[in-house]
Design an enzyme around this catalytic site. Structure first.
Site, mmCIF file in Angstrom:
data_model
loop_
_atom_site.group_PDB
_atom_site.id
_atom_site.type_symbol
_atom_site.label_atom_id
_atom_site.label_comp_id
_atom_site.label_asym_id
_atom_site.label_seq_id
_atom_site.Cartn_x
_atom_site.Cartn_y
_atom_site.Cartn_z
ATOM 1 N N CYS A 125 0.824 -1.212 0.000
ATOM 2 C CA CYS A 125 0.000 0.000 0.000
ATOM 3 C C CYS A 125 0.862 1.267 0.000
ATOM 4 O O CYS A 125 1.981 1.279 0.510
ATOM 5 C CB CYS A 125 -0.869 0.036 1.246
ATOM 6 S SG CYS A 125 -1.850 -1.432 1.468
ATOM 7 N N ARG B 127 5.020 0.380 -6.003
ATOM 8 C CA ARG B 127 4.987 -0.486 -4.816
ATOM 9 C C ARG B 127 4.034 -1.665 -4.992
ATOM 10 O O ARG B 127 4.122 -2.646 -4.248
ATOM 11 C CB ARG B 127 4.542 0.328 -3.583
ATOM 12 C CG ARG B 127 5.533 1.404 -3.201
ATOM 13 C CD ARG B 127 4.920 2.368 -2.195
ATOM 14 N NE ARG B 127 4.706 1.760 -0.902
ATOM 15 C CZ ARG B 127 5.568 1.831 0.111
ATOM 16 N NH1 ARG B 127 6.700 2.472 -0.049
ATOM 17 N NH2 ARG B 127 5.297 1.275 1.273
ATOM 18 N N TRP C 71 -3.028 -2.581 -1.462
ATOM 19 C CA TRP C 71 -2.628 -3.920 -1.881
ATOM 20 C C TRP C 71 -3.373 -4.868 -0.930
ATOM 21 O O TRP C 71 -3.091 -4.901 0.256
ATOM 22 C CB TRP C 71 -1.113 -4.074 -1.751
ATOM 23 C CG TRP C 71 -0.543 -5.336 -2.296
ATOM 24 C CD1 TRP C 71 -0.172 -5.586 -3.591
ATOM 25 C CD2 TRP C 71 -0.224 -6.529 -1.557
ATOM 26 N NE1 TRP C 71 0.344 -6.853 -3.699
ATOM 27 C CE2 TRP C 71 0.327 -7.452 -2.473
ATOM 28 C CE3 TRP C 71 -0.353 -6.910 -0.219
ATOM 29 C CZ2 TRP C 71 0.745 -8.719 -2.099
ATOM 30 C CZ3 TRP C 71 0.059 -8.174 0.155
ATOM 31 C CH2 TRP C 71 0.606 -9.065 -0.783
ATOM 32 N N ASN D 229 -1.598 1.664 6.034
ATOM 33 C CA ASN D 229 -0.723 0.600 5.526
ATOM 34 C C ASN D 229 -0.419 -0.320 6.700
ATOM 35 O O ASN D 229 -0.185 0.174 7.803
ATOM 36 C CB ASN D 229 0.619 1.160 5.035
ATOM 37 C CG ASN D 229 0.488 1.949 3.752
ATOM 38 O OD1 ASN D 229 -0.595 2.077 3.216
ATOM 39 N ND2 ASN D 229 1.605 2.478 3.280
ATOM 40 N N GLY D 230 -0.361 -1.623 6.444
ATOM 41 C CA GLY D 230 -0.040 -2.563 7.519
ATOM 42 C C GLY D 230 -1.231 -3.455 7.807
ATOM 43 O O GLY D 230 -2.192 -3.515 7.024
ATOM 44 N N GLU E 76 18.674 -16.491 -8.837
ATOM 45 C CA GLU E 76 18.235 -15.126 -9.124
ATOM 46 C C GLU E 76 17.658 -15.031 -10.542
ATOM 47 O O GLU E 76 16.635 -14.378 -10.758
ATOM 48 C CB GLU E 76 19.419 -14.166 -8.922
ATOM 49 C CG GLU E 76 19.175 -12.712 -9.229
ATOM 50 C CD GLU E 76 18.018 -12.075 -8.461
ATOM 51 O OE1 GLU E 76 17.474 -12.682 -7.533
ATOM 52 O OE2 GLU E 76 17.644 -10.955 -8.831
ATOM 53 N N LYS F 161 13.829 -13.885 -11.376
ATOM 54 C CA LYS F 161 13.509 -12.760 -12.277
ATOM 55 C C LYS F 161 12.482 -13.197 -13.302
ATOM 56 O O LYS F 161 11.515 -12.510 -13.564
ATOM 57 C CB LYS F 161 14.761 -12.269 -13.024
ATOM 58 C CG LYS F 161 15.746 -11.430 -12.274
ATOM 59 C CD LYS F 161 15.277 -10.088 -11.817
ATOM 60 C CE LYS F 161 14.554 -10.146 -10.526
ATOM 61 N NZ LYS F 161 15.238 -10.165 -9.296
ATOM 62 N N GLU G 229 8.862 -13.953 -11.749
ATOM 63 C CA GLU G 229 8.070 -12.849 -11.198
ATOM 64 C C GLU G 229 7.549 -11.893 -12.258
ATOM 65 O O GLU G 229 6.481 -11.324 -12.095
ATOM 66 C CB GLU G 229 8.790 -12.114 -10.069
ATOM 67 C CG GLU G 229 10.022 -11.360 -10.437
ATOM 68 C CD GLU G 229 10.661 -10.678 -9.233
ATOM 69 O OE1 GLU G 229 9.987 -10.388 -8.241
ATOM 70 O OE2 GLU G 229 11.877 -10.431 -9.303
ATOM 71 N N HIS H 223 19.377 -35.418 -9.220
ATOM 72 C CA HIS H 223 18.636 -35.938 -8.061
ATOM 73 C C HIS H 223 17.143 -35.614 -8.153
ATOM 74 O O HIS H 223 16.454 -35.641 -7.144
ATOM 75 C CB HIS H 223 19.227 -35.386 -6.769
ATOM 76 C CG HIS H 223 20.658 -35.777 -6.570
ATOM 77 N ND1 HIS H 223 21.042 -37.055 -6.240
ATOM 78 C CD2 HIS H 223 21.799 -35.064 -6.723
ATOM 79 C CE1 HIS H 223 22.359 -37.111 -6.162
ATOM 80 N NE2 HIS H 223 22.845 -35.917 -6.457
ATOM 81 N N LYS I 51 6.592 -3.978 -4.189
ATOM 82 C CA LYS I 51 8.015 -3.646 -4.165
ATOM 83 C C LYS I 51 8.587 -3.767 -2.761
ATOM 84 O O LYS I 51 9.685 -4.259 -2.570
ATOM 85 C CB LYS I 51 8.220 -2.221 -4.692
ATOM 86 C CG LYS I 51 9.677 -1.789 -4.764
ATOM 87 C CD LYS I 51 10.451 -2.628 -5.763
ATOM 88 C CE LYS I 51 11.919 -2.289 -5.798
ATOM 89 N NZ LYS I 51 12.695 -3.321 -6.502
HETATM 90 O O1 M6R Z 1 13.427 -4.852 -0.121
HETATM 91 P P1 M6R Z 1 13.988 -6.218 0.102
HETATM 92 O O2 M6R Z 1 15.304 -6.393 -0.568
HETATM 93 O O3 M6R Z 1 14.041 -6.609 1.537
HETATM 94 O O4 M6R Z 1 12.954 -7.173 -0.617
HETATM 95 C C1 M6R Z 1 13.092 -8.562 -0.570
HETATM 96 C C2 M6R Z 1 12.223 -9.212 -1.601
HETATM 97 O O5 M6R Z 1 10.878 -8.899 -1.379
HETATM 98 C C3 M6R Z 1 12.608 -8.778 -3.016
HETATM 99 O O6 M6R Z 1 13.934 -9.030 -3.293
HETATM 100 C C4 M6R Z 1 11.732 -9.513 -4.060
HETATM 101 O O7 M6R Z 1 12.016 -10.874 -4.060
HETATM 102 C C5 M6R Z 1 11.943 -8.887 -5.439
HETATM 103 N N1 M6R Z 1 10.691 -8.733 -6.095
HETATM 104 C C6 M6R Z 1 12.820 -9.693 -6.301
HETATM 105 O O8 M6R Z 1 12.963 -9.164 -7.574
#
Ligand code: M6R
Length: 612
Positions: free
Chosen positions: A2, A27, A73, A99-100, A485, A489, A492, A508, A607
């Site tokens: 949010c 966000r 959100w 927010n929260g 990683e 990417k 997501e 395995h 985000k």
């Molecule tokens: O802000 P942070 O680095 O703590 O966030 C951690 C994850 O939420 C963040 O890396 C998320 O996995 C990203 N969307 C990856 O691209």
């Protein structure tokens, strides 16, 4: 997650609020709303995007110089018009954005129902504003007193802003667990969940601390007190970001811009931390607390998502260079599993946003056990940066794309420097090696530039795999976190299922998945395990998987086996993640673009994950 923005001052509020919401779009959200206070208190809200809200209010009376707005959100209740914020109190005297999560909302709602209150929405937020109104009326309290009393009763996290129909020149805001920044301009104040909506108007900000309430009155200076009525002196900080960092500057997407910024952001991450003859690494956070590091029997790295992957690279670095045992923990698991933490442990918390709720909770747990907490954060002044005992900023600049790119390479750069600084002090690495690695690190920005020139080729490859249903990513050693990683990417932003694996683990289990439909991305750069990974490639090839290989410039062997080969410049093995990650970011980006996905704001993602 949010987003909050609020304004009081001489200007029309709603254009500032809408613009602020647009800055917060990155966000992640699913509905938006606005409240304006003029002769009365008006609320407009709608499911969908900020553009939908803009359209919705086009013909409405939204004139006024005080207001607040929100992007939601969804957590409690589906994304719809009713659940969107702001929420009114029963009498519509008060309105709130939040927010929260209020964890004990169900109990409070039941009590309020018994006292005649009814609820329009499924949200925990509506419960909070009803509670405030209930206390205000029942105890004949002022709004501040009612807010203070309500906030001592709620369990959970909040950043809130409240407007009252009967006080047309006041904004009340408070935070616990969710960030809230107050911008102080000329005769005006802005509030936001991060600095991005504020920077255009002022660089002077106050970061509220947990359980603090801001009382903002037109024509008066900012007052801060706690929910237990202790007056606080607001400490003004200067924002270091500028407006151009929040624009796409000609790129189609923020993610692409951020990928291409990496030569600069990596340089910014080591700038000023290496002396001119590559002998000394100066990081204040380490120098000031060197004993804690020297006496540490082990390091625990805690993080989430991409930052957790950077943490895995950190594990290899600290163990290899500084010979300190390292454990890398998902913050969300660590915080709940009663981990063994000793007072002489060093906990490194890594976070781009500095607001990840699980990582904040992991830090709190470490603090309770007496461990020394070191933060690696990108966002200056963020909650994690302020909750840690010491730390290093990554200096990557604002990252707007939800998929983390430049933050990862900046985190790895800082981890390289930390490992070298500790190795140097512990004598586990000789000066010649330090000088060699540092001089190579300073070559990395130019090598990233060269790697970025692969972009058109990767674009062509991406087109061929646009409709693949699955992807496998394989790597070994320093390239295993890179494989994880790369897979993250892709999944997501393109919604293609992807798995990252240590290459030798493939046999395995995952090998069962391989057939002619399965693209396998293998990071097969020069390393101690190069021969081994060639065997893994052979195993994929024997089952007709399609191989996309990332190799070192000049490679001959893998080229003959792979369907597609992307050559990256040669570097120190421990620095390869800084280069090998780049083509994987570009691959994910173009596949998502060809699939018509919303690259910067992928579905369901936020985000900064400020709820657990
Ligand atoms: O802000 P942070 O680095 O703590 O966030 C951690 C994850 O939420 C963040 O890396 C998320 O996995 C990203 N969307 C990856 O691209």
């Amino acid at each position: 997650m949010c987003g909050i923005v609020a304004y009081i001052g001489p200007q029309e509020a709603h254009p500032i609020l809408i613009k602020g919401l647009k800055r917060l779009e990155y966000r992640g959200y699913d509905s938006a709303g606005i409240a304006i206070l003029n002769d009365t208190l008006k609320v407009f809200k709608t499911k969908g995007k900020v553009a939908d809200l803009e359209e919705f209010i086009r013909e409405k009376d939204v004139h006024g110089t005080i207001g607040m707005a929100h992007t939601r959100w969804a957590t409690h209740g589906e994304p719809n018009n009713v659940n969107a914020h702001p929420h009114f109190s029963q009498s519509e005297e008060l309105a709130l954005i939040h927010n929260g999560i209020i964890e004990n909302y169900a109990v409070i709602r039941e009590e309020l129902r018994q006292n005649g209150y009814s609820f329009q929405s499924d949200t925990d937020t509506e419960v909070l504003i009803q509670l405030i109104e209930y206390i205000k009326k029942k105890s004949n309290a002022s709004l501040i007193e009612a807010v203070q009393s309500a906030l001592t009763q709620v369990v959970g996290a909040y950043a809130i802003v409240i407007l009252s129909k009967t006080d047309k020149d006041t904004i009340i805001a408070a935070r616990k667990g969710s960030p809230l920044v107050v911008g102080i301009g000329e005769n005006e104040f802005l509030l936001a969940s991060d600095a991005t909506p504020i920077v255009e108007y002022t660089k002077d900000v106050v970061y509220l601390d947990d359980e603090e309430i801001a009382i903002i009155k037109r024509g008066e200076s900012l007052k801060v007190k706690t929910i237990r009525d202790v007056e606080k002196f607001p400490v003004v900080s200067k924002l270091e970001i500028n407006l151009s960092q929040l624009e796409k500057e000609g790129y189609d997407h923020f993610m692409l811009k951020e990928i291409f910024e990496q030569p600069k952001t990596i340089r910014d991450s080591y700038r000023g931390r290496i002396n001119c003859n590559n002998q000394v690494i100066s990081m204040a956070g380490i120098i000031d607390h060197v004993d804690r590091f020297m006496n540490a029997d082990r390091i625990i790295i805690t993080a989430a998502g991409t930052s957790w992957h950077a943490g895995l690279v950190g594990e290899y670095l600290f163990e290899e260079i500084a010979r300190i045992p390292v454990e890398v923990e998902y913050s969300s698991e660590f915080r709940y599993r009663n981990p063994v933490i000793y007072p002489n442990d060093v906990i490194i918390a890594i976070s781009q946003s500095g607001e990840t709720a699980d990582t904040l909770a992991a830090i709190e747990l470490g603090k309770q056990k007496g461990a020394f907490i070191y933060g690696i954060c990108n966002v200056v002044g963020s909650s994690i940066a302020r909750a840690t005992d010491a730390g290093s900023y990554t200096h990557a600049g604002p990252e707007i794309g939800v998929a983390s790119t430049k933050a990862f390479t900046a985190q790895v750069t800082v981890l390289v420097l930390m490992a070298l600084a500790l190795g140097q002090r512990k004598g586990t690495i000789d000066d010649a090696s330090i000088q060699r690695i540092l001089s190579e690190l300073q070559e990395i920005p130019e090598k990233v530039e060269r790697t970025l020139t692969l972009s058109p080729v990767i674009r062509d490859i991406s087109r061929m795999f646009t409709y693949s249903r699955n992807f496998l990513y394989l790597g070994r050693g320093f390239n295993f976190p890179v494989a994880l990683e790369g897979a993250l990417k892709l999944k997501e932003i393109s919604y293609i299922h992807a798995e990252g694996y240590p290459a030798a683990e493939m046999k395995h289990g995952p090998i069962a998945l391989i057939d002619r439909e399965m693209p396998v991305v293998v990071i097969a750069t020069n390393s101690g395990t190069y021969e081994k990974i060639i065997s893994n490639i052979q195993e994929v090839k024997a089952r007709k998987g399609k191989i996309i290989a990332i190799v070192t410039e000049g490679d001959v062997t893998v080229k003959e086996l792979a369907d597609f080969c992307l050559e990256i410049p040669s570097t120190e093995e421990m620095l390869v993640p800084l280069l090998a990650t780049i083509p994987l970011q570009i691959l994910a980006y173009y596949i998502a673009v060809f699939r018509d996905c919303n690259v910067d704001q992928p579905r369901n993602l936020a985000k900064s994950v400020t709820v657990e």
